[in-house]
Design an enzyme around this catalytic site. Structure first.
Site, PDB file in Angstrom:
ATOM      1  N   ASP A   1       0.834  -1.201   0.000  1.00  0.00           N
ATOM      2  CA  ASP A   1       0.000   0.000   0.000  1.00  0.00           C
ATOM      3  C   ASP A   1       0.871   1.254   0.000  1.00  0.00           C
ATOM      4  O   ASP A   1       0.603   2.220  -0.732  1.00  0.00           O
ATOM      5  CB  ASP A   1      -0.922  -0.020   1.223  1.00  0.00           C
ATOM      6  CG  ASP A   1      -1.796   1.215   1.311  1.00  0.00           C
ATOM      7  OD1 ASP A   1      -2.664   1.396   0.446  1.00  0.00           O
ATOM      8  OD2 ASP A   1      -1.599   2.011   2.245  1.00  0.00           O
TER       9      ASP A   1
ATOM     10  N   GLU B   1      -1.993  -5.521  -3.443  1.00  0.00           N
ATOM     11  CA  GLU B   1      -1.077  -4.727  -2.625  1.00  0.00           C
ATOM     12  C   GLU B   1       0.037  -5.594  -2.044  1.00  0.00           C
ATOM     13  O   GLU B   1       1.208  -5.172  -2.003  1.00  0.00           O
ATOM     14  CB  GLU B   1      -1.849  -4.035  -1.502  1.00  0.00           C
ATOM     15  CG  GLU B   1      -2.761  -2.920  -1.979  1.00  0.00           C
ATOM     16  CD  GLU B   1      -3.614  -2.322  -0.875  1.00  0.00           C
ATOM     17  OE1 GLU B   1      -4.110  -1.202  -1.054  1.00  0.00           O
ATOM     18  OE2 GLU B   1      -3.781  -2.991   0.172  1.00  0.00           O
TER      19      GLU B   1
END
Length: 248
Positions: free
Chosen positions: A67, A139
């Site tokens: 992320d 992610e």
């Protein structure tokens, strides 16, 4: 054993068939992992890792790292590509690109749902197609690529994947980040604060629906529902913007 131990990760057995699948994924991604175990870990959901007596590492920490890589890579690209955008405009544009629908779509292009290691309950409940799982897995793969190959390779991969979304942003066809728009509007008025409060959640764990309210100085304005907390907050912000108009 929930934390990633890079010294011992090679000890986790991976079958020959699984290695072949991981190799096919590398080909789709057009990258090569030095440690294929990291890619496998990125595809290991908590429901699988914690099922029964298995107790093995899962992908949540890689998701956290990925992320951050996604945010920095996209922020750097937008900063260089759009020199005339303000800080607020850059923030909105990034949020419209690096969002659950986009990341879930990229995960589907790679067929990540089919390769996810899921617990029986999560699998039976449709976990392979759930946007939140797909977003998290994408992610995690970015995080694994960063650890395995470094910043430049991870950054370049992110930019390649997001290029179509950057093009949409340039053409003004991006998703509206209602929370950011509302936050900027509220900040113009002194002593105004906005918070998001969960009102309810319903349904089984694999199909929950959330309801959130947007509060301004403790007073509820808009409400919104969605299959994820993030989406419910966005819908609450959207309704609040419609309610307040130019009043604030």
């Amino acid at each position: 054993m929930s934390e990633i131990n890079l010294e011992n990760i090679s000890d986790i057995p991976i079958s020959a068939a699984r290695r072949r699948l991981l190799g096919l994924l590398e080909e789709k991604m057009e990258v090569t992992f030095n440690r294929i175990e990291l890619l496998n870990l990125a595809l290991t959901h908590t429901s699988y890792a914690n099922e029964g007596s298995r107790k093995m590492p899962h992908n949540e920490r890689l998701e956290f790292l990925g992320d951050a890589v996604l945010e920095l890579a996209s922020s750097t690209y937008l900063f260089n590509r759009f020199p005339n955008l303000s800080e607020g405009e850059l923030t909105r544009t990034r949020a419209s690109i690096v969002c659950q629908p986009t990341l879930a779509k990229l995960a589907r292009k790679l067929n990540l749902g089919e390769m996810l290691l899921l617990g029986h309950g999560e699998d039976a409940g449709g976990g392979r197609e759930r946007d939140s799982n797909l977003e998290d897995t994408f992610e995690a793969i970015i995080g694994a690529l960063y650890i395995d190959s470094g910043w430049e390779i991870a950054r370049d991969y992110v930019i390649r994947q997001l290029k179509p979304e950057f093009a949409k942003a340039e053409a003004g066809k991006t998703f509206k980040d209602y929370k950011t728009i509302l936050q900027e509007k509220i900040q113009r008025a002194p002593l105004r604060q906005i918070t998001y409060v969960e009102l309810s959640s319903s349904g089984p764990d694999h199909m929950k629906t959330f309801e959130y309210a947007a509060e301004i100085n403790g007073v509820i304005y808009g409400k919104g529902t969605g299959r994820s907390k993030k989406l419910a907050e966005q819908m609450a912000a959207k309704e609040t913007l419609q309610m307040i108009g130019n009043k604030i």
